[in-house]
Design an enzyme around this catalytic site. Structure first.
Site, PDB file in Angstrom:
ATOM      1  N   THR A  91       0.811  -1.800   0.270  1.00 27.03           N
ATOM      2  CA  THR A  91      -0.114  -0.005   0.029  1.00 27.03           C
ATOM      3  C   THR A  91       1.273   0.974  -0.208  1.00 27.03           C
ATOM      4  O   THR A  91       1.698   1.548   0.827  1.00 27.03           O
ATOM      5  CB  THR A  91      -0.658   0.429   1.225  1.00 27.03           C
ATOM      6  OG1 THR A  91      -1.110  -1.289   1.389  1.00 27.03           O
ATOM      7  CG2 THR A  91      -1.906   0.904   1.096  1.00 27.03           C
ATOM      8  N   LYS A 166      -7.697   1.346  -3.070  1.00 26.82           N
ATOM      9  CA  LYS A 166      -6.933   0.342  -1.450  1.00 26.82           C
ATOM     10  C   LYS A 166      -6.732   1.557  -0.601  1.00 26.82           C
ATOM     11  O   LYS A 166      -7.795   1.225   0.356  1.00 26.82           O
ATOM     12  CB  LYS A 166      -5.089   0.026  -1.651  1.00 26.82           C
ATOM     13  CG  LYS A 166      -4.699  -0.567  -0.537  1.00 26.82           C
ATOM     14  CD  LYS A 166      -4.901  -1.543  -0.232  1.00 26.82           C
ATOM     15  CE  LYS A 166      -4.804  -2.200   1.569  1.00 26.82           C
ATOM     16  NZ  LYS A 166      -5.351  -2.934   2.185  1.00 26.82           N
ATOM     17  N   LYS A 235       0.536   5.148   8.025  1.00 28.67           N
ATOM     18  CA  LYS A 235       1.140   5.884   6.930  1.00 28.67           C
ATOM     19  C   LYS A 235      -0.078   5.577   5.652  1.00 28.67           C
ATOM     20  O   LYS A 235      -0.596   6.266   4.880  1.00 28.67           O
ATOM     21  CB  LYS A 235       1.922   4.998   6.727  1.00 28.67           C
ATOM     22  CG  LYS A 235       2.864   4.929   5.151  1.00 28.67           C
ATOM     23  CD  LYS A 235       1.609   3.449   4.538  1.00 28.67           C
ATOM     24  CE  LYS A 235       2.007   1.744   4.757  1.00 28.67           C
ATOM     25  NZ  LYS A 235       1.582   0.392   3.779  1.00 28.67           N
TER      26      LYS A 235
HETATM   27  P1  NAP Z   1       5.309  -6.006   7.425  1.00 27.02           P
HETATM   28  O1  NAP Z   1       5.294  -7.488   8.451  1.00 27.02           O
HETATM   29  O2  NAP Z   1       6.223  -4.708   8.666  1.00 27.02           O
HETATM   30  O3  NAP Z   1       6.753  -6.206   6.665  1.00 27.02           O
HETATM   31  C1  NAP Z   1       7.103  -4.865   5.900  1.00 27.02           C
HETATM   32  C2  NAP Z   1       8.589  -5.724   5.018  1.00 27.02           C
HETATM   33  O4  NAP Z   1       8.851  -4.472   4.313  1.00 27.02           O
HETATM   34  C3  NAP Z   1       9.583  -6.538   5.496  1.00 27.02           C
HETATM   35  O5  NAP Z   1       9.882  -7.671   4.737  1.00 27.02           O
HETATM   36  C4  NAP Z   1      10.557  -5.447   5.366  1.00 27.02           C
HETATM   37  O6  NAP Z   1      12.038  -5.510   6.453  1.00 27.02           O
HETATM   38  C5  NAP Z   1      10.236  -4.831   4.137  1.00 27.02           C
HETATM   39  N1  NAP Z   1      11.203  -3.301   4.585  1.00 27.02           N
HETATM   40  C6  NAP Z   1      10.546  -2.545   5.489  1.00 27.02           C
HETATM   41  N2  NAP Z   1      11.175  -1.370   5.155  1.00 27.02           N
HETATM   42  C7  NAP Z   1      12.323  -1.697   4.426  1.00 27.02           C
HETATM   43  C8  NAP Z   1      13.922  -0.747   3.333  1.00 27.02           C
HETATM   44  N3  NAP Z   1      13.995  -0.496   3.449  1.00 27.02           N
HETATM   45  N4  NAP Z   1      14.104  -1.379   2.455  1.00 27.02           N
HETATM   46  C9  NAP Z   1      13.844  -2.548   2.315  1.00 27.02           C
HETATM   47  N5  NAP Z   1      12.321  -3.804   2.956  1.00 27.02           N
HETATM   48  C10 NAP Z   1      11.865  -2.438   3.931  1.00 27.02           C
HETATM   49  O7  NAP Z   1       4.303  -5.368   6.870  1.00 27.02           O
HETATM   50  P2  NAP Z   1       2.529  -6.249   6.686  1.00 27.02           P
HETATM   51  O8  NAP Z   1       2.106  -5.769   7.247  1.00 27.02           O
HETATM   52  O9  NAP Z   1       3.452  -7.547   6.089  1.00 27.02           O
HETATM   53  O10 NAP Z   1       2.372  -4.950   5.392  1.00 27.02           O
HETATM   54  C11 NAP Z   1       3.800  -5.134   4.006  1.00 27.02           C
HETATM   55  C12 NAP Z   1       2.168  -4.443   3.362  1.00 27.02           C
HETATM   56  O11 NAP Z   1       0.954  -4.398   2.864  1.00 27.02           O
HETATM   57  C13 NAP Z   1       1.599  -3.055   3.436  1.00 27.02           C
HETATM   58  O12 NAP Z   1       2.201  -1.655   2.707  1.00 27.02           O
HETATM   59  C14 NAP Z   1       0.739  -2.481   4.449  1.00 27.02           C
HETATM   60  O13 NAP Z   1       0.489  -1.357   4.688  1.00 27.02           O
HETATM   61  C15 NAP Z   1       0.045  -3.954   3.211  1.00 27.02           C
HETATM   62  N6  NAP Z   1      -0.914  -4.748   3.459  1.00 27.02           N
HETATM   63  C16 NAP Z   1      -0.750  -5.131   5.306  1.00 27.02           C
HETATM   64  C17 NAP Z   1      -2.057  -5.351   5.257  1.00 27.02           C
HETATM   65  C18 NAP Z   1      -2.144  -6.448   7.268  1.00 27.02           C
HETATM   66  O14 NAP Z   1      -3.098  -6.256   7.260  1.00 27.02           O
HETATM   67  N7  NAP Z   1      -1.495  -6.404   7.539  1.00 27.02           N
HETATM   68  C19 NAP Z   1      -3.121  -5.875   4.800  1.00 27.02           C
HETATM   69  C20 NAP Z   1      -2.648  -5.412   3.238  1.00 27.02           C
HETATM   70  C21 NAP Z   1      -1.772  -4.279   3.107  1.00 27.02           C
HETATM   71  P3  NAP Z   1      12.542  -6.865   6.979  1.00 27.02           P
HETATM   72  O15 NAP Z   1      11.723  -7.590   7.437  1.00 27.02           O
HETATM   73  O16 NAP Z   1      13.995  -6.178   7.041  1.00 27.02           O
HETATM   74  O17 NAP Z   1      11.967  -5.441   8.330  1.00 27.02           O
END
Ligand code: NAP
Length: 288
Positions: A91, A166, A235
């Site tokens: 997102t 989204k 965010k």
């Molecule tokens: P998350 O568990 O915090 O994972 C974030 C990912 O991004 C990790 O792989 C992290 O790597 C990577 N990352 C962060 N900063 C980075 C950088 N500077 N360079 C390279 N990699 C980086 O988040 P999530 O819940 O999976 O969400 C991921 C996305 O999906 C977001 O955009 C969120 O808004 C969207 N989303 C989430 C949900 C939900 O319910 N969780 C639902 C729909 C959409 P590291 O492991 O090294 O930290």
């Protein structure tokens, strides 16, 4: 299909596991390599850079925010210029989506495909994929989207269309949580159990997944571990605000939920779920 997956956080690791289960030839990359261990044990290849993960037909990315996507695309050993079609599930903001579409256009191509569904839905391959971009490119992704979700929606040829849907959807989730939290605080102040109210409403005219799923979190105060962390929710509300400013659309409710996310993070930390805005609502009413 030979596919790369970049970003193995809560969502990415679950999505990548389903691609593997569906029989795709998967190469993964994550900034912190340890998160790739289980996938590698299950048969995925480990790339040493984002570019290496984007040597196949499609490279899917699922990263926290704009900065993470910029690092993976434009940074050292980034995927810009790699042969794989880039499918972005994160997102992220509209200006970045437009920039990605432009920069990938002459090269590998770009599809914006954000998803609805929390980590449990991702694990169960029950996500809703909202796709926008070149129709033929989306056709090529169909087997991948089938492996990770229950339904794919196509919302236009311009990739930013999917991101707008989204962002609008995430704003609606927050508004629904805010409304439920206010109503539950009200009935409880009058001595009525919030479970009783939720059962009546989800059993009658509020019979929708957003109310039953988030209603359960609110009834049970289940805000940790976070399925979707409050800072990521904040965010998203900031991205909604930027889009609303660009289009001159007043969104007064957005201000309320964004402030409640800020108070929730300030009072309860960054590891609380975004549904934890219910805590800020209750606190404002003198309830804890
Ligand atoms: P998350 O568990 O915090 O994972 C974030 C990912 O991004 C990790 O792989 C992290 O790597 C990577 N990352 C962060 N900063 C980075 C950088 N500077 N360079 C390279 N990699 C980086 O988040 P999530 O819940 O999976 O969400 C991921 C996305 O999906 C977001 O955009 C969120 O808004 C969207 N989303 C989430 C949900 C939900 O319910 N969780 C639902 C729909 C959409 P590291 O492991 O090294 O930290």
């Amino acid at each position: 299909m030979r596919v790369g997956f970049i970003g193995l956080g809560q969502m990415g690791s679950a999505i990548a596991a389903n691609l593997l289960k569906a029989g795709h030839d998967l190469t993964v990359w994550n900034r912190s390599a340890d998160k790739a261990k289980d996938l590698v044990a299950a048969g995925a290849h480990l790339a040493t850079s984002p570019a290496e993960a984007a040597q196949g037909e499609v490279a899917m990315s699922m990263l926290s925010d704009d900065a993470a996507v910029e690092a993976v695309v434009y940074g050292e050993n980034g995927i810009l210029g790699a042969p794989a079609l880039h499918v972005s599930h994160s997102t992220i903001g509209i200006p970045l989506v437009e920039r990605l579409a432009k920069d990938h256009a002459a090269r590998s191509g770009f599809v914006s495909a954000p998803v609805f569904g929390r980590p449990a839905a991702a694990q169960a391959a029950k996500l809703f994929v909202v796709a926008a971009g070149d129709g033929e490119a989306i056709d090529r992704c169909a087997p991948l989207f089938e492996a990770i979700g229950q339904r794919t929606f196509r919302v236009g040829a311009s990739p930013s269309a999917a991101s707008l849907v989204k962002l609008g959807g995430n704003f609606m989730i927050m508004a629904a949580v805010e409304a439920m939290a206010e109503a539950m605080t009200l009935v409880e102040a009058g001595g009525v159990d919030r479970r009783a109210m939720l059962d009546v409403l989800t059993g009658t005219i509020f019979n929708a997944p957003v109310y039953s799923l988030y209603g359960e979190l609110l009834v049970e105060d289940r805000f940790r571990p976070a399925g979707f962390a409050a800072p990521l929710g904040l965010k998203d509300m900031n991205l909604v605000d930027a889009a609303a400013t660009a289009s001159r659309v007043p969104m007064p409710v957005l201000g309320v939920v964004r402030d409640h996310l800020r108070s929730t993070i300030a009072s309860h930390g960054s590891d609380v779920d975004w549904a934890g805005i219910a805590l800020a609502v209750r606190q404002a009413a003198g309830k804890h």
